[in-house]
Scaffold this active site. Structure first.
Site, PDB file in Angstrom:
ATOM      1  N   ARG A  39     102.104 -20.652 -11.221  1.00  0.00           N
ATOM      2  CA  ARG A  39     102.560 -21.292 -12.462  1.00  0.00           C
ATOM      3  C   ARG A  39     103.983 -21.782 -12.245  1.00  0.00           C
ATOM      4  NH1 ARG A  39     105.328 -19.690 -17.073  1.00  0.00           N
ATOM      5  NH2 ARG A  39     104.664 -20.662 -19.021  1.00  0.00           N
ATOM      6  N   SER A 111      93.979 -20.832 -22.206  1.00  0.00           N
ATOM      7  CA  SER A 111      94.794 -19.960 -23.063  1.00  0.00           C
ATOM      8  C   SER A 111      94.324 -20.060 -24.505  1.00  0.00           C
ATOM      9  CB  SER A 111      96.264 -20.378 -23.024  1.00  0.00           C
ATOM     10  OG  SER A 111      96.757 -20.317 -21.718  1.00  0.00           O
ATOM     11  N   LYS A 140     108.191 -16.693 -21.338  1.00  0.00           N
ATOM     12  CA  LYS A 140     107.750 -18.013 -21.814  1.00  0.00           C
ATOM     13  C   LYS A 140     108.540 -18.344 -23.069  1.00  0.00           C
ATOM     14  CE  LYS A 140     103.709 -20.405 -23.450  1.00  0.00           C
ATOM     15  NZ  LYS A 140     102.486 -20.979 -23.069  1.00  0.00           N
TER      16      LYS A 140
HETATM   17  N1  3NM Z   1     101.551 -17.288 -21.413  1.00  0.00           N
HETATM   18  P1  3NM Z   1     105.381 -11.681 -19.080  1.00  0.00           P
HETATM   19  S1  3NM Z   1     102.775 -15.414 -22.584  1.00  0.00           S
HETATM   20  C1  3NM Z   1     102.640 -17.467 -19.200  1.00  0.00           C
HETATM   21  O1  3NM Z   1     100.839 -16.259 -24.725  1.00  0.00           O
HETATM   22  C2  3NM Z   1     102.487 -16.849 -20.522  1.00  0.00           C
HETATM   23  O2  3NM Z   1      99.816 -17.745 -23.528  1.00  0.00           O
HETATM   24  C3  3NM Z   1     101.583 -16.616 -22.553  1.00  0.00           C
HETATM   25  O3  3NM Z   1     105.005 -13.236 -19.001  1.00  0.00           O
HETATM   26  C4  3NM Z   1     100.685 -16.894 -23.698  1.00  0.00           C
HETATM   27  O4  3NM Z   1     104.283 -10.945 -18.412  1.00  0.00           O
HETATM   28  C5  3NM Z   1     103.255 -15.796 -21.019  1.00  0.00           C
HETATM   29  O5  3NM Z   1     106.667 -11.594 -18.295  1.00  0.00           O
HETATM   30  C6  3NM Z   1     104.361 -15.092 -20.312  1.00  0.00           C
HETATM   31  O6  3NM Z   1     105.543 -11.341 -20.522  1.00  0.00           O
HETATM   32  C7  3NM Z   1     103.934 -13.788 -19.706  1.00  0.00           C
END
Ligand code: 3NM
Length: 207
Positions: A39, A111, A140
């Site tokens: 990503r 997603s 994010k």
């Molecule tokens: N997508 P971490 S939250 C890439 O809600 C991504 O669709 C999300 O990172 C969504 O594990 C997210 O550090 C970030 O929280 C995830």
């Protein structure tokens, strides 16, 4: 599909300011991650040739461990380098277009934040849905409001047996509860990219 979703690591160079992404991925693979998503996104992300070079290096690592290599958003890159699949968001290219362009064996993930989005993705032919954010995340910037375990449970109830991976703010403290709430697997970025001991961090997520 569900086995592959168990420990789904996501990363781009922008998530690794202090360490080589290849080194982080190698350690994560060694520790037992079951799927990887490249990503490369945001202001600090690589583009063009550099992006492709890094993708191919990370793909090589995944192939050495027989772990699926998925590309986020960039369908052209995924097809060009012969990835195992793509993951697309709600605002990205339509599923119809994606399915038309990708080889039949591609794993396609979408997603979703709620059951309506998840159901639409299933109807459109997704192989799994990434549901979240489960908890607050700093990774994010434009993440939506966390849906919590109750939001995840609700989506699971509506999706029957369909493969679900949970995302957003997942760490060793909530991983077990997230699985118990109905996720077939967990996906995570910072819990590994910020870990001093990646092996230990992965082990803690398995508990
Ligand atoms: N997508 P971490 S939250 C890439 O809600 C991504 O669709 C999300 O990172 C969504 O594990 C997210 O550090 C970030 O929280 C995830």
């Amino acid at each position: 599909m569900k086995d592959k979703l168990a420990l789904y690591f996501i990363m781009g160079s922008q998530n690794c300011p202090r360490k080589d992404p290849e080194e982080i991925l190698e350690q994560a693979l060694d520790a037992g991650i079951t799927m990887f998503q490249f990503r490369e996104k945001g202001e600090a992300a690589l583009i063009g040739h550099e992006k492709r070079q890094l993708a191919e290096r990370l793909q090589d690592r995944c192939q050495a461990y027989s772990v699926p290599f998925i590309v986020n958003d960039d369908v052209d890159l995924a097809i060009t380098i012969g990835a195992d699949g793509v993951h697309i968001g709600q605002g990205d290219e339509s599923m119809q277009q994606v399915k038309k362009r990708c080889p039949a064996h591609f794993i396609i993930g979408v997603s979703a934040t709620n059951a309506a989005e998840a159901n639409k993705a299933i109807q459109d032919g997704a192989n799994y849905v990434g549901v979240g954010p489960i908890a607050a995340t700093r990774t994010k910037i434009d993440a939506k409001c966390p849906i919590g375990l109750s939001g995840l449970r609700e989506i699971r109830e509506q999706l029957g047996d369909f493969p679900i991976v949970a995302i957003g703010g997942i760490n060793h403290k909530n991983a077990k509860a997230v699985r118990e709430a109905g996720a077939d697997g967990i996906s995570f970025i910072s819990v590994l990219t910020k870990a001093t001991d990646i092996q230990e961090a992965v082990n803690m997520l398995k508990l």
